[in-house]
Design an enzyme around this catalytic site. Sequence first.
Site, PDB file in Angstrom:
ATOM      1  N   GLY A  12      71.999  35.052  56.566  1.00 41.36           N
ATOM      2  CA  GLY A  12      70.985  35.158  57.610  1.00 41.36           C
ATOM      3  C   GLY A  12      69.739  35.856  57.116  1.00 41.36           C
ATOM      4  N   PRO A  13      68.658  35.739  57.880  1.00 40.21           N
ATOM      5  CA  PRO A  13      67.394  36.358  57.469  1.00 40.21           C
ATOM      6  C   PRO A  13      67.523  37.873  57.331  1.00 40.21           C
ATOM      7  CG  PRO A  13      67.108  34.990  59.431  1.00 40.21           C
ATOM      8  CD  PRO A  13      68.559  35.080  59.174  1.00 40.21           C
ATOM      9  N   PRO A  14      66.626  38.502  56.584  1.00 39.56           N
ATOM     10  CA  PRO A  14      66.681  39.952  56.412  1.00 39.56           C
ATOM     11  C   PRO A  14      66.572  40.680  57.749  1.00 39.56           C
ATOM     12  CG  PRO A  14      65.016  38.987  54.992  1.00 39.56           C
ATOM     13  CD  PRO A  14      65.514  37.899  55.858  1.00 39.56           C
TER      14      PRO A  14
ATOM     15  N   GLY B  44      71.132  42.282  60.602  1.00 34.99           N
ATOM     16  CA  GLY B  44      72.318  43.101  60.831  1.00 34.99           C
ATOM     17  C   GLY B  44      73.531  42.714  60.005  1.00 34.99           C
ATOM     18  N   LYS B  45      73.318  42.082  58.863  1.00 33.97           N
ATOM     19  CA  LYS B  45      74.459  41.663  58.039  1.00 33.97           C
ATOM     20  C   LYS B  45      75.204  42.870  57.483  1.00 33.97           C
ATOM     21  CE  LYS B  45      71.742  39.211  55.425  1.00 33.97           C
ATOM     22  NZ  LYS B  45      70.508  39.426  56.202  1.00 33.97           N
ATOM     23  N   THR B  46      74.445  43.791  56.902  1.00 36.05           N
ATOM     24  CA  THR B  46      75.064  44.977  56.336  1.00 36.05           C
ATOM     25  C   THR B  46      75.796  45.761  57.429  1.00 36.05           C
ATOM     26  OG1 THR B  46      73.227  45.054  54.793  1.00 36.05           O
ATOM     27  CG2 THR B  46      74.609  47.007  54.917  1.00 36.05           C
TER      28      THR B  46
ATOM     29  N   HIS C 172      32.821  36.305  67.484  1.00 35.22           N
ATOM     30  CA  HIS C 172      33.911  35.638  66.779  1.00 35.22           C
ATOM     31  C   HIS C 172      35.197  35.642  67.616  1.00 35.22           C
ATOM     32  CE1 HIS C 172      36.126  34.697  62.927  1.00 35.22           C
ATOM     33  NE2 HIS C 172      37.111  35.226  63.632  1.00 35.22           N
ATOM     34  N   GLU C 173      35.575  36.824  68.095  1.00 34.82           N
ATOM     35  CA  GLU C 173      36.824  36.910  68.861  1.00 34.82           C
ATOM     36  C   GLU C 173      36.706  36.168  70.192  1.00 34.82           C
ATOM     37  OE1 GLU C 173      39.524  37.872  67.474  1.00 34.82           O
ATOM     38  OE2 GLU C 173      38.575  38.769  65.713  1.00 34.82           O
TER      39      GLU C 173
ATOM     40  N   HIS D 195      37.588  32.606  69.557  1.00 32.68           N
ATOM     41  CA  HIS D 195      39.042  32.395  69.534  1.00 32.68           C
ATOM     42  C   HIS D 195      39.574  32.351  70.961  1.00 32.68           C
ATOM     43  CE1 HIS D 195      39.775  32.763  65.275  1.00 32.68           C
ATOM     44  NE2 HIS D 195      39.343  34.012  65.183  1.00 32.68           N
TER      45      HIS D 195
HETATM   46  P1  ADP Z   1      70.457  43.015  56.928  1.00 29.63           P
HETATM   47  O1  ADP Z   1      71.547  43.567  56.096  1.00 29.63           O
HETATM   48  O2  ADP Z   1      70.816  41.744  57.632  1.00 29.63           O
HETATM   49  O3  ADP Z   1      69.155  42.869  56.211  1.00 29.63           O
HETATM   50  P2  ADP Z   1      70.789  45.474  58.289  1.00 29.63           P
HETATM   51  O4  ADP Z   1      72.210  45.365  58.654  1.00 29.63           O
HETATM   52  O5  ADP Z   1      70.472  46.296  57.112  1.00 29.63           O
HETATM   53  O6  ADP Z   1      70.160  44.032  58.102  1.00 29.63           O
HETATM   54  O7  ADP Z   1      69.980  45.966  59.560  1.00 29.63           O
HETATM   55  C1  ADP Z   1      69.059  47.012  59.481  1.00 29.63           C
HETATM   56  C2  ADP Z   1      69.064  47.821  60.745  1.00 29.63           C
HETATM   57  O8  ADP Z   1      68.580  47.038  61.843  1.00 29.63           O
HETATM   58  C3  ADP Z   1      70.443  48.266  61.166  1.00 29.63           C
HETATM   59  O9  ADP Z   1      70.766  49.475  60.562  1.00 29.63           O
HETATM   60  C4  ADP Z   1      70.315  48.388  62.660  1.00 29.63           C
HETATM   61  O10 ADP Z   1      69.787  49.632  63.033  1.00 29.63           O
HETATM   62  C5  ADP Z   1      69.313  47.326  63.020  1.00 29.63           C
HETATM   63  N1  ADP Z   1      69.976  46.086  63.447  1.00 29.63           N
HETATM   64  C6  ADP Z   1      69.895  44.902  62.841  1.00 29.63           C
HETATM   65  N2  ADP Z   1      70.583  43.975  63.509  1.00 29.63           N
HETATM   66  C7  ADP Z   1      71.140  44.586  64.561  1.00 29.63           C
HETATM   67  C8  ADP Z   1      71.986  44.150  65.619  1.00 29.63           C
HETATM   68  N3  ADP Z   1      72.380  42.870  65.715  1.00 29.63           N
HETATM   69  N4  ADP Z   1      72.370  45.052  66.533  1.00 29.63           N
HETATM   70  C9  ADP Z   1      71.961  46.333  66.447  1.00 29.63           C
HETATM   71  N5  ADP Z   1      71.171  46.797  65.467  1.00 29.63           N
HETATM   72  C10 ADP Z   1      70.754  45.945  64.532  1.00 29.63           C
HETATM   73 ZN    ZN Z   2      39.168  35.170  63.441  1.00 29.15          ZN
HETATM   74 MG    MG Z   3      71.332  44.285  54.191  1.00 26.72          MG
END
Ligand code: ADP
Ligand code: ZN
Ligand code: MG
Length: 625
Positions: free
Chosen positions: A207-209, A212-214, A431-432, A435
Site C-alpha cells: 500500500g501507499p506510504p 499504516g502498514k508498519t 491572477h488569483e 483562477h
Molecule cells: P506505513 O508503514 O504504511 O508507511 P505507518 O504504519 O508507518 O505507515 O504509519 C505512520 C503513522 O500514521 C502511524 O504511526 C499512525 O500514527 C498513523 N496511521 C497510519 N495509518 C493509520 C491507521 N489506519 N489508523 C491509525 N493510525 C494510522
Molecule cells: Zn496561479
Molecule cells: Mg512503514
Amino acid sequence: MDRQQKHRWIFTVLNLVMLAALLYVSSRAGPTTAPKEVSYSDFLNELRAGHLSEVQITERELIGVLKAESTGKKPAAEQRIKATRLPGVDESLLLKDLEDHQVKFEGRIEQTSWIWNVIGWVLPVLFIMLLYGFGMRRLAQGGGALTFGKNRAKIHDESTRQQVTFADVAGVDEAKVELEEIIDFLRQPAKYQKLGGRIPKGVLLVGPPGTGKTLLAKAVAGEARVAFFSISGSEFVEMFVGVGAARVRDLFEQAKLKAPCIVFIDELDAIGKSRSSGRAIGFSNDEREQTLNQLLAEIDGFDSSEGVIIMAATNTPEVLDPALLRAGRFDRQVLVDRPDLKDRIEILKVHARKIRMANNLDLETIAARTPGMVGADLANIINEAALLAVRRGGEQVEMRDLEEAVDRVMLGLEKKSRVMSQEEKERVSVHEAGHAVVALSVKHADPLHRVSIIPRSIGALGYTLQLPTQERFLMTKPELEDQIAVLLGGRTAEEIHYGGVVSTGASDDLERATALVRQMVTRFGMSDPLGPLTYGRSMAGQFIKSPFDMEERNYSERTAETIDDESRRIVDEIHKRVAQILLKRREPMERISLELMRKETLERAELDQLVAAAEADVPAEVART
Ligand code: ADP
Ligand code: ZN
Ligand code: MG
C-alpha cells in the site's frame, strides 16, 4: 543508554587505552631526554675547552656529557651534546684529545636501537590498520564496534510496554480480516498443526506510504501476544558485502529461538528489488543480491508450523523480485489502501483519543476535507491541531485548531512575513481572481473553497483552493480539460487586465497544465490523431526511484512531433475558452481582485456575493454564461 551508545563508549575507551600504550612504548624507545645535537667542530671545541667529563663513542655518533660547572643550571636536555662522527675518517686524533683532557670515554655498539626503530614504525601502522578494521566493521554493522555478527533487529515482545493492537489501527477492515487467521494461528498453533493445514509463511502488506502498514504488522504481534522482530530493508542499503546476508541469517536464528513470533521486514523493496532490473541497466548490486538470496534461503529453510510468520511491507510491489512472491514465500498479499471517507473518520477518532478535545468537534467535516490523505497525514493533523491549541493558550483542541491544521498540512504555513509591493499585490490578486472566476464558471471543476493572496508554499504567491466533493478514481476528458482551464485562468486574467503584459507568476500553473495535457495525449489516449495508444514507457522504479520521470522513447520522430502539436492544440483551445469566460465575466473578476487586495483572503460565500453583485450591475445578456 541503549546498546549502540554503550558500544560506542567501549570503542572509545579501547582506543584511548591503545593510544596510551603506544605512547608508553615509544617513550621507552630512547632516553627521555635526547642530547643536544651539535656540529663535529663544536663538539671538538667543547672537548678542547675541557667542558666534557665523559664521552660515549658509538658506531655513528659521539655523545659527550658536559661537566656540571660548565652547564650551570641548564635543563637536563642541554647537559649532553651529540655529534655525528665523520664518515671514513680515522679519529685517532680525537682519541688523543680525549686522553689529553682526561675525559672518560667508552665505545658502545648499539644493538637495540634498530629493534626499537622497527617497533616505532610498525606499531603505529598496526594500530591504524586495527582502527580501520574496527571502523569498517562498525560502519558495516551500522552499530557498535563489538556487534560483529549480531543484527540490529529490534525485538519487541509481550513484555514491551505500549502494545499496539487492532484498536490502534482504524479503517483497514479488509486487511484486518485477512490477518485474523494469522493471529489465530500464532495464538494456538496446535489447532492448525493437528489438522495439518499449511499456514502461509509470508504475508506481504502492500500500500501507499503512511497507510499504516508498519502499524498493522505491530498490531498483529500485539493481538497475538507474540514477539516481534523488525528490521527495515533500507538498513541494508549502506552495508558492505556479506554483512547483509549475515544479518538476515542472525535475524532468523533469533526468531526461531523465540517462536512463535513475527519477523517483520519493513520496506522490503530495498532488498527485494528484482535481480534482473539492476543488471539490465548495466550495474548490479552484489550486496543486495546476496542479501536477497540469503532471505530466500531462510524463508525456504523453515516450516511455518515452527511458528515463525514472516511479514513484510512495501509500497512498490511491482519492483519486487518475482522469486519473493512465489508460492511458499510471500504468497499472501494484503492490500492496505488509502482510507475512504468513513475510514478517515475512524482514523481521526483513534488519534483524537490521545489528546484533549472539545466536545462539539466535528471530525466528519475534517474527514470530508481531506480526501486522498493517508493515516499518517491525519495523525499529523490531529497533532498539529493540539500544538496550535497550545500556542493559542487554549485548554482543549477546538474546531478552529483542526481547520487551521488541515490548511497547514494541505497548503503549508502562511507566509505572512513576505512583503509585496503594491503592484505585485495587484498582479497576484488579478491572477488569483482569474483562477477563481474560471473555477466558478466551468462545469466540471472541483468546487471553489477559498482564494488568497497570502502564500502558503514556497515559491507560490497566492492560492486558489478547490475541494473535491468526493473521492475520485477516474477522470473524464471534460473534467481534465476544465482542470487545465482553471490552471490557465491566472495567466489569462493577467493578459486581459494588463493588456497582454504577462509575468513569471504563472510558471507553476503552466507546468502543471503541461503535465496534464501531455498525459492526456500520451497516457490516456485522448487525442484523435494519436489514437488510443500510450507513448513512451516509464522507467521509473526500475532501478532507481527518480524524481525525474525517466522515459524510454518507443515512438518515431514523427510521432514526437504529433505529440507536441496535439498538446499545443489542446492547450490553445482551452486557453481560448478561458479568455472568453474571463472577458465575459471581467466585472466579477475585477471586483474579486480589488476585494482580494483589501482583504487578502476570500471564502466561498464572499466570492459568491461578489459575483452576484457584479453581475446584477452589468447588462443581463453579457452576464449570461
Ligand atoms: P506505513 O508503514 O504504511 O508507511 P505507518 O504504519 O508507518 O505507515 O504509519 C505512520 C503513522 O500514521 C502511524 O504511526 C499512525 O500514527 C498513523 N496511521 C497510519 N495509518 C493509520 C491507521 N489506519 N489508523 C491509525 N493510525 C494510522
Ligand atoms: Zn496561479
Ligand atoms: Mg512503514
